[in-house]
Scaffold this active site. Sequence first.
Site, PDB file in Angstrom:
ATOM      1  N   HIS A 171       0.814  -1.254  -0.126  1.00  0.00           N
ATOM      2  CA  HIS A 171       0.120  -0.002  -0.042  1.00  0.00           C
ATOM      3  C   HIS A 171       0.775   1.264   0.066  1.00  0.00           C
ATOM      4  CE1 HIS A 171       0.071  -1.758   4.311  1.00  0.00           C
ATOM      5  NE2 HIS A 171       0.937  -0.702   4.390  1.00  0.00           N
ATOM      6  N   TYR A 258      17.198   2.099   2.832  1.00  0.00           N
ATOM      7  CA  TYR A 258      17.432   1.343   1.594  1.00  0.00           C
ATOM      8  C   TYR A 258      18.717   2.251   0.825  1.00  0.00           C
ATOM      9  CZ  TYR A 258      12.650  -0.184   2.486  1.00  0.00           C
ATOM     10  OH  TYR A 258      11.374  -0.483   3.066  1.00  0.00           O
TER      11      TYR A 258
END
Length: 488
Positions: A171, A258
């Site tokens: 989502h 990340y």
Amino acid sequence: MSFKIAIIGAGSVGFTKKLFTDILCVPEFKDIEFALTDVSEHNLGMIKAILDRIVEANHLPTRVTATTNRREALEGARYIISCVRVGGLEAYADDIRIPLKYGIDQCVGDTICAGGILYGQRNIPVILDFCKDISEVAETDAKFLNYANPMAMNTWAAIEYGKVDTVGLCHGVQHGAEQIAEVLGAKSRHELDYVCSGINHQTWFIDLRLNGRKIGKDELVAAFEAHPVYSQQEKLRIDVLKRFGVYSTESNGHLSEYLPWYRKRPDEITRWIDMSDWIHGETGGYLRYSTETRNWFETEYPQFLEAASKPIDPAKRSNEHASHILEALETNRVYRGHFNVKNNGVITNLPQDAIIESPGFVDRFGINMAAGITLPEACAATCMASINVQRMSVHAAIAGDIDLLKLAVLHDPLVGAVSTPEEVWQMVDEMVVAQAAWLPQYAHAVPAAKERLAKSKVKTREWAGAARRNVRSIEELRAEKAALKQTG
């Protein structure tokens, strides 16, 4: 219509309830069967009671069954939804705790980085077991909807090795779009159109239109910097927007782990994160949140059961993809969403075998991806770093190859920015030993890993992280919720 949906990991109570009520918002789906399965009989019992209460309160013919026998739940299922977290909070705590000893400070640790890679090692053998059962006992051509992280690794394994019709669902795109619509002053999220493409948790809004008008970088930067809340909560994300020219779907805390630039120095971390909520970068934030949520649910279960007596309101149907995909496949009402699938030319400048997240349309003929998308070069470069780690991690998990696992962790962007090769080798040994109960493919490697750990001279430190908060008690949570309610 009458068909069967199996939910694996149905003890994920809040999420299972959301998927259940979303699906029952489709009028044609009232007469279907939900088969719940989980390794925890206790959790299954709680969620079944809640779903039974919903069915009863809404006078539905819907059938709900629950069993710890996964194969029984999958038998004859047309759709299988996975929400599993292999190892639960116990293994997850090691995903955060052990890397901290080597200076690796994660907010979530469920996608890549040291925690996400080990999470994948625990999940992938189980995902392949799911695929075997789906192939043998589910409906022919059953569809596997994977919600479990690490999204790309799990979906990669299911498609390449499990040979099951699989789509990964998240989502993050929807949440990012809601933010953009808000900062641009849209009256409704439906005024914003967008193309968002990349890989899961590193997807990029490469084309934005507000009521048909194209939105450029400068306008978007100014809108975020003028926003009284997001300007503080999304500092790192805004910095990436300024440098890359496009906005990332993922939260400030997720995105920070990340990349190799923002969490590699402890004294720099607090500059880029915000402590108003865990998702903005708190050390181990999602672990704390998950622990508190589980404790709260166990304690306040009667309230959750009472709330299940309310009528289902189709106007409150969420933007989770699952119910909309099923509706499109079964009724041919076309749905546009962003899906995790094998690339196969969808994104021109990412590898063919990678699991990408990109726009597609669903109808009776299946999920049809919009092909020929080219990412901005900086976005593609960032995605490539993660894809290479994901590929090695999947192959290591399949083969039980601890040397390849160490190389995958070594090549992770944040790990590589923080740790030396010697530290990475020891850290992986320590994590494999600590999580051996959930890593059957590495059983042969555990004795040697223990021997190396006994002889190792690599120094570690006991460190809570740059921005750690303690798990709050039930009393503290109650007081906080009461204060919020009082202030409106």
